[in-house]
Design an enzyme around this catalytic site. Structure first.
Site, mmCIF file in Angstrom:
data_model
loop_
_atom_site.group_PDB
_atom_site.id
_atom_site.type_symbol
_atom_site.label_atom_id
_atom_site.label_comp_id
_atom_site.label_asym_id
_atom_site.label_seq_id
_atom_site.Cartn_x
_atom_site.Cartn_y
_atom_site.Cartn_z
ATOM 1 N N ASP A 200 29.264 0.073 56.299
ATOM 2 C CA ASP A 200 30.038 -0.786 55.401
ATOM 3 C C ASP A 200 31.243 -1.316 56.172
ATOM 4 O O ASP A 200 32.051 -0.531 56.688
ATOM 5 C CB ASP A 200 30.487 0.009 54.173
ATOM 6 C CG ASP A 200 31.151 -0.878 53.129
ATOM 7 O OD1 ASP A 200 30.831 -2.085 53.096
ATOM 8 O OD2 ASP A 200 31.981 -0.369 52.359
ATOM 9 N N ASN A 208 37.936 -11.701 54.162
ATOM 10 C CA ASN A 208 37.519 -13.007 53.652
ATOM 11 C C ASN A 208 38.680 -13.773 53.040
ATOM 12 O O ASN A 208 38.845 -14.982 53.242
ATOM 13 C CB ASN A 208 36.408 -12.839 52.607
ATOM 14 C CG ASN A 208 35.024 -12.913 53.228
ATOM 15 O OD1 ASN A 208 34.849 -13.457 54.311
ATOM 16 N ND2 ASN A 208 34.043 -12.364 52.549
ATOM 17 N N ASP A 217 31.572 -14.846 57.511
ATOM 18 C CA ASP A 217 30.172 -14.930 57.951
ATOM 19 C C ASP A 217 30.057 -14.598 59.436
ATOM 20 O O ASP A 217 29.112 -13.917 59.862
ATOM 21 C CB ASP A 217 29.624 -16.337 57.700
ATOM 22 C CG ASP A 217 29.396 -16.617 56.220
ATOM 23 O OD1 ASP A 217 29.420 -15.661 55.425
ATOM 24 O OD2 ASP A 217 29.179 -17.798 55.881
ATOM 25 N N GLU A 243 28.406 -6.746 52.454
ATOM 26 C CA GLU A 243 28.845 -6.355 53.791
ATOM 27 C C GLU A 243 28.258 -5.015 54.222
ATOM 28 O O GLU A 243 28.701 -4.417 55.202
ATOM 29 C CB GLU A 243 30.381 -6.287 53.847
ATOM 30 C CG GLU A 243 31.011 -5.211 52.990
ATOM 31 C CD GLU A 243 31.308 -5.674 51.574
ATOM 32 O OE1 GLU A 243 32.187 -5.074 50.935
ATOM 33 O OE2 GLU A 243 30.670 -6.633 51.108
#
Length: 323
Positions: A200, A208, A217, A243
Site C-alpha cells: 500500500d 495526489n 499516476d 494504490e
C-alpha cells in the site's frame, strides 16, 4: 431472360472449368433454361428467410456476406465477396437447410439461378462438376477454419488484455480472481509454499492532493515498475485496487517472502517521481504486509492474513514491512 439467350460464356463459370467438351455440351443443355436474374445494389439474395434451395452464380457484379443496419434496409461492411464466376448457396443445395448468412448484392448484378434439382442433375451427370464442387467446398472449409483460428487468436488477445491493468501494466483484479484459486490449489496439492505481499503506497491521497493526479499516476506506474523488476519470472504482480498492489510468490516460504518484501520496500523508497529532486517528497514509500499459505487456508483467508499484516505495517510508520 434465360442463360441460352445471355451473352455470358459457360467457361467463365468456376464450377464448369477444366471440363471436357462433351461434358460442357451436356452442361449447356441442362442449364440453358435456367433464368438469369438481376439483383439491385443492396438487395438481399439469400438469407434465413429465403425459400427453397438454389445456387446463384455471379455472372456480372458482386455479392457479399453482409451485415444490415438497424432498419434492415441498407447493406453495411461486406465481410466476404463473390465475384463473377463464383457461386453462393451450394451448402443449402446439398443439405437442404436454411442459409446461415445474409448475402446481398454489393452492386447491380446479373445472377444465374440454378434450382436444387438441376444442380443435382449436374452433379450426377458430370464428374467434372462434382469434382469442382468438392474443390470449392474444400477451399471454403479451409478459409472458414482459418477465420475461426484468427478469431480465436484475437479473442485470446483481448481476453489477455482484459486481465491487465491499463495504468500500471500489472495484472488486474479480474486476473487475481481467476488465477489465485488455482495457484493456491496447486501449492496445497504439491505441498509447496506460497506467499503473498500486499503493498500500500503511503499517504497516497495526500500525494495526489498536493501534486495532482497525473503525478499520482506516475507514482503508481513507478511503483509497479519497482515490483516487476524485483521479481522472478515465476512470480506475479497485480494491482489489487487503488494504490494497493499484490505480489504472489509461488514456492516461497515466509522467511524468503519477508526478504523479498524488505528488498522491494527499500527499492521503492529510493524511487524518484519528480525530475526536480529539490521538490518536497521526491520519492514514494509503501507499507508491506506478508502472509504465507497455511494448509487450511483458501484465497480469501490468505489475502485476509496479508491485509492484517499490512495494517500492522502501516501502524508502524512509513516504509514498514510486517508479517
Amino acid at each position: 431472360m434465360y442463360f441460352k439467350n445471355a451473352a455470358y460464356r459457360i467457361e467463365d463459370i468456376h464450377l464448369f472449368r477444366d471440363i471436357s467438351d462433351s461434358d460442357l455440351l451436356l452442361i449447356r443443355q441442362i442449364i440453358q433454361d435456367c433464368p438469369v436474374v438481376k439483383a439491385r445494389a443492396g438487395q438481399i439474395v439469400l438469407d434465413a428467410n429465403s425459400s427453397g434451395s438454389r445456387l446463384y452464380i455471379v455472372l456480372d457484379g458482386a455479392l457479399g456476406i453482409t451485415k444490415l443496419n438497424e432498419d434492415n434496409n441498407h447493406v453495411e461492411n461486406s465481410i466476404t465477396q463473390y465475384l463473377p464466376g463464383e457461386c453462393v448457396g451450394e451448402i443449402s443445395v446439398l443439405d437442404e437447410e436454411i442459409h446461415s448468412a445474409t448475402i446481398s448484392a454489393l452492386c447491380d448484378s446479373d445472377l444465374l439461378l440454378i434450382e436444387a434439382d438441376t444442380m443435382w442433375r449436374l452433379i450426377d451427370e458430370s464428374n467434372g462438376v462434382a469434382r469442382n464442387l468438392l474443390q470449392l467446398l474444400s477451399f471454403r472449409i479451409r478459409a472458414a477454419n482459418a477465420q475461426i483460428r484468427s478469431r480465436q487468436k484475437v479473442g485470446e488477445f483481448y481476453r489477455q488484455l482484459s486481465m491487465v491493468d491499463g495504468l500500471t501494466g500489472l495484472h488486474n483484479r479480474a486476473w487475481l480472481n481467476a488465477q489465485m484459486p488455482g495457484l493456491i490449489e496447486h501449492a496445497l496439492i504439491s505441498s509447496n509454499p506460497l506467499s503473498i505481499i500486499l503493498v500500500d503506497l503511503d499517504h497516497f491521497k495526500k500525494f495526489n492532493d498536493e501534486h495532482g493526479h497525473l503525478l499520482g499516476d506516475d507514482a503508481l506506474q513507478s511503483a509497479a515498475k519497482v515490483l516487476n523488476a524485483g521479481l522472478r519470472p515465476t512470480d506475479f504482480a497485480a494491482r489489487y485496487g487503488g494504490e494497493e498492489m499484490m505480489v504472489i510468490l509461488p514456492g516461497t516460504n515466509q522467511k524468503a517472502a519477508l526478504g523479498v518484501a524488505q528488498r522491494l520496500c527499500t527499492k521503492l523508497s529510493k524511487t524518484r517521481i519528480f525530475a526536480d529532486q529539490h521538490k518536497v517528497l521526491p520519492h514514494i514509500t509503501g507499507s508491506f504486509g506478508v502472509a504465507t499459505l497455511q494448509p487450511h487456508q483458501n484465497a480469501a483467508d490468505l489475502i485476509d492474513a496479508a491485509d492484517r499484516a499490512l495494517y500492522r505495517a502501516k501502524n508502524g510508520g512509513r516504509n514498514q514491512v510486517a508479517i
